[in-house]
Design an enzyme around this catalytic site. Sequence first.
Site, PDB file in Angstrom:
ATOM      1  N   THR A  12       0.858  -1.183   0.000  1.00 54.51           N
ATOM      2  CA  THR A  12       0.000   0.000   0.000  1.00 54.51           C
ATOM      3  C   THR A  12       0.898   1.237   0.000  1.00 54.51           C
ATOM      4  OG1 THR A  12      -0.223   0.161   2.411  1.00 54.51           O
ATOM      5  CG2 THR A  12      -1.834  -1.230   1.254  1.00 54.51           C
ATOM      6  N   GLY A  13       0.405   2.305  -0.617  1.00 59.47           N
ATOM      7  CA  GLY A  13       1.259   3.482  -0.771  1.00 59.47           C
ATOM      8  C   GLY A  13       2.435   3.195  -1.691  1.00 59.47           C
ATOM      9  N   GLY A  14       2.215   2.320  -2.661  1.00 56.41           N
ATOM     10  CA  GLY A  14       3.306   1.947  -3.570  1.00 56.41           C
ATOM     11  C   GLY A  14       3.497   2.916  -4.717  1.00 56.41           C
ATOM     12  N   SER A  16       4.572   6.131  -4.310  1.00 61.56           N
ATOM     13  CA  SER A  16       5.407   7.273  -3.914  1.00 61.56           C
ATOM     14  C   SER A  16       6.491   6.820  -2.945  1.00 61.56           C
ATOM     15  CB  SER A  16       4.510   8.314  -3.232  1.00 61.56           C
ATOM     16  OG  SER A  16       5.281   9.366  -2.677  1.00 61.56           O
ATOM     17  N   GLY A  17       7.565   7.564  -2.894  1.00 55.73           N
ATOM     18  CA  GLY A  17       8.588   7.424  -1.855  1.00 55.73           C
ATOM     19  C   GLY A  17       9.054   5.998  -1.594  1.00 55.73           C
ATOM     20  N   ILE A  18       8.996   5.618  -0.325  1.00 51.25           N
ATOM     21  CA  ILE A  18       9.497   4.316   0.107  1.00 51.25           C
ATOM     22  C   ILE A  18       8.723   3.171  -0.551  1.00 51.25           C
ATOM     23  CG2 ILE A  18       9.571   2.799   2.143  1.00 51.25           C
ATOM     24  CD1 ILE A  18      10.325   5.337   3.800  1.00 51.25           C
ATOM     25  N   GLY A  19       7.393   3.296  -0.598  1.00 54.35           N
ATOM     26  CA  GLY A  19       6.569   2.223  -1.175  1.00 54.35           C
ATOM     27  C   GLY A  19       6.891   1.983  -2.637  1.00 54.35           C
ATOM     28  N   SER A 137       8.580   3.331  12.477  1.00 53.30           N
ATOM     29  CA  SER A 137       9.449   4.516  12.410  1.00 53.30           C
ATOM     30  C   SER A 137      10.222   4.565  13.716  1.00 53.30           C
ATOM     31  CB  SER A 137       8.607   5.789  12.281  1.00 53.30           C
ATOM     32  OG  SER A 137       9.424   6.923  12.544  1.00 53.30           O
ATOM     33  N   TYR A 150       2.067  10.774  15.540  1.00 56.39           N
ATOM     34  CA  TYR A 150       2.838   9.951  14.601  1.00 56.39           C
ATOM     35  C   TYR A 150       3.612   8.884  15.373  1.00 56.39           C
ATOM     36  CZ  TYR A 150       6.033   8.673  10.842  1.00 56.39           C
ATOM     37  OH  TYR A 150       6.751   7.978   9.900  1.00 56.39           O
TER      38      TYR A 150
HETATM   39  P1  NDP Z   1       5.126   9.451   0.959  1.00 54.43           P
HETATM   40  O1  NDP Z   1       4.356  10.629   1.416  1.00 54.43           O
HETATM   41  O2  NDP Z   1       6.115   9.581  -0.146  1.00 54.43           O
HETATM   42  O3  NDP Z   1       4.147   8.258   0.616  1.00 54.43           O
HETATM   43  C1  NDP Z   1       3.020   7.984   1.352  1.00 54.43           C
HETATM   44  C2  NDP Z   1       2.226   6.964   0.569  1.00 54.43           C
HETATM   45  O4  NDP Z   1       1.050   6.633   1.314  1.00 54.43           O
HETATM   46  C3  NDP Z   1       1.773   7.481  -0.774  1.00 54.43           C
HETATM   47  O5  NDP Z   1       1.929   6.469  -1.730  1.00 54.43           O
HETATM   48  C4  NDP Z   1       0.298   7.785  -0.570  1.00 54.43           C
HETATM   49  O6  NDP Z   1      -0.424   7.626  -1.788  1.00 54.43           O
HETATM   50  C5  NDP Z   1      -0.053   6.711   0.439  1.00 54.43           C
HETATM   51  N1  NDP Z   1      -1.245   7.055   1.204  1.00 54.43           N
HETATM   52  C6  NDP Z   1      -1.451   8.142   1.981  1.00 54.43           C
HETATM   53  N2  NDP Z   1      -2.692   8.112   2.484  1.00 54.43           N
HETATM   54  C7  NDP Z   1      -3.265   6.969   2.010  1.00 54.43           C
HETATM   55  C8  NDP Z   1      -4.533   6.370   2.175  1.00 54.43           C
HETATM   56  N3  NDP Z   1      -5.482   6.918   2.933  1.00 54.43           N
HETATM   57  N4  NDP Z   1      -4.785   5.198   1.537  1.00 54.43           N
HETATM   58  C9  NDP Z   1      -3.850   4.610   0.755  1.00 54.43           C
HETATM   59  N5  NDP Z   1      -2.626   5.130   0.583  1.00 54.43           N
HETATM   60  C10 NDP Z   1      -2.352   6.298   1.200  1.00 54.43           C
HETATM   61  O7  NDP Z   1       5.821   8.918   2.291  1.00 54.43           O
HETATM   62  P2  NDP Z   1       7.054   7.953   2.579  1.00 54.43           P
HETATM   63  O8  NDP Z   1       7.386   7.129   1.404  1.00 54.43           O
HETATM   64  O9  NDP Z   1       8.085   8.777   3.217  1.00 54.43           O
HETATM   65  O10 NDP Z   1       6.422   7.060   3.744  1.00 54.43           O
HETATM   66  C11 NDP Z   1       6.067   5.709   3.568  1.00 54.43           C
HETATM   67  C12 NDP Z   1       6.002   5.053   4.931  1.00 54.43           C
HETATM   68  O11 NDP Z   1       7.269   5.145   5.580  1.00 54.43           O
HETATM   69  C13 NDP Z   1       4.990   5.718   5.890  1.00 54.43           C
HETATM   70  O12 NDP Z   1       4.334   4.720   6.627  1.00 54.43           O
HETATM   71  C14 NDP Z   1       5.887   6.553   6.778  1.00 54.43           C
HETATM   72  O13 NDP Z   1       5.314   6.785   8.034  1.00 54.43           O
HETATM   73  C15 NDP Z   1       7.102   5.667   6.880  1.00 54.43           C
HETATM   74  N6  NDP Z   1       8.307   6.376   7.297  1.00 54.43           N
HETATM   75  C16 NDP Z   1       8.847   7.370   6.520  1.00 54.43           C
HETATM   76  C17 NDP Z   1       9.975   8.043   6.957  1.00 54.43           C
HETATM   77  C18 NDP Z   1      10.618   9.104   6.144  1.00 54.43           C
HETATM   78  O14 NDP Z   1      11.556   9.719   6.659  1.00 54.43           O
HETATM   79  N7  NDP Z   1      10.210   9.371   4.925  1.00 54.43           N
HETATM   80  C19 NDP Z   1      10.604   7.725   8.250  1.00 54.43           C
HETATM   81  C20 NDP Z   1       9.950   6.678   8.975  1.00 54.43           C
HETATM   82  C21 NDP Z   1       8.848   6.028   8.509  1.00 54.43           C
HETATM   83  P3  NDP Z   1      -1.758   8.509  -2.119  1.00 54.43           P
HETATM   84  O15 NDP Z   1      -1.476   9.896  -1.614  1.00 54.43           O
HETATM   85  O16 NDP Z   1      -1.905   8.406  -3.583  1.00 54.43           O
HETATM   86  O17 NDP Z   1      -2.866   7.826  -1.383  1.00 54.43           O
END
Ligand code: NDP
Length: 243
Positions: A12-14, A16-19, A137, A150
């Site tokens: 999920t959240g694949g 953007s970013g980490i996903g 985290s 958070y």
């Molecule tokens: P991003 O903001 O780049 O990505 C967040 C992702 O979550 C997006 O793909 C977004 O897609 C998805 N998302 C948000 N809301 C929803 C929703 N309601 N339903 C489905 N998907 C959702 O963040 P990161 O890649 O940085 O974070 C990914 C994970 O890593 C998170 O759990 C974050 O807490 C964790 N993390 C990140 C850190 C960092 O420094 N970056 C540090 C520690 C943990 P869309 O908006 O299209 O729904």
Amino acid sequence: MQKLAGKTAVITGGNSGIGLAIAQRFVLEGAYVFIMGRRQEELNKAVSLIGHGIEAVQGDATNSADLERLFARVKSVRGKLDILVPNSGISEYAPLETISEAHFDRTFGLNARATLFTVQGAVPLMSEGGAIVLIGSIAGFIGSAGYTTYGASKAAVRAYSRTWTRELASKGIRVNTLSPGPIDTPMFDAVSDEVRKTLTDLIPLGRLGKVDEVAAAALFLASDESSFIAGSELCIDGGMAQV
Ligand code: NDP
């Protein structure tokens, strides 16, 4: 040799970013990957970036009907699931005195509640066992000023992996938590240069982490390379929480 050949994964959240980095790496290692997110355009971009072996299901992880649709699709296309990464998460700055009920519900609604119901929806499909990689985290245990909700929601994730290990190990499902420190992703776009510098100074390795580094750790926890690791937490934080 590919480490996930023939496996099916949901991230999920694949989009953007980490996903997205995890999705890319898993496909490279031979997995068929389903990604979920709300923004169709970002999902389309991810699919065209990765090409074959990936499919997007648009949806909101906090919505049970969307989760049902996701897992119904996985079942009809692949029949079963081997790997789940419930990675969707949000992080909103809110010092204690400013926290509203809406802010609390948003953060817990995705990071804690949706993570639980995503796992609940996935487990019946993991009939041959598998690996669940929860995304925590280091804020879940070191504390981070301005991030009460958070940190607390991510502490829930750590607790999940320990509890679910006890519940799911007999089904051959390993549950672990991957806990990043500061990683350079769109989540950091809103962070000022000053905060970025302060954070970097706290990291012994002297820089933010890269998404590919998190993806490599996720691959380890998702693959048979970690076959005797369950209920544990792997921090990927440049040493920030360790010293
Ligand atoms: P991003 O903001 O780049 O990505 C967040 C992702 O979550 C997006 O793909 C977004 O897609 C998805 N998302 C948000 N809301 C929803 C929703 N309601 N339903 C489905 N998907 C959702 O963040 P990161 O890649 O940085 O974070 C990914 C994970 O890593 C998170 O759990 C974050 O807490 C964790 N993390 C990140 C850190 C960092 O420094 N970056 C540090 C520690 C943990 P869309 O908006 O299209 O729904």
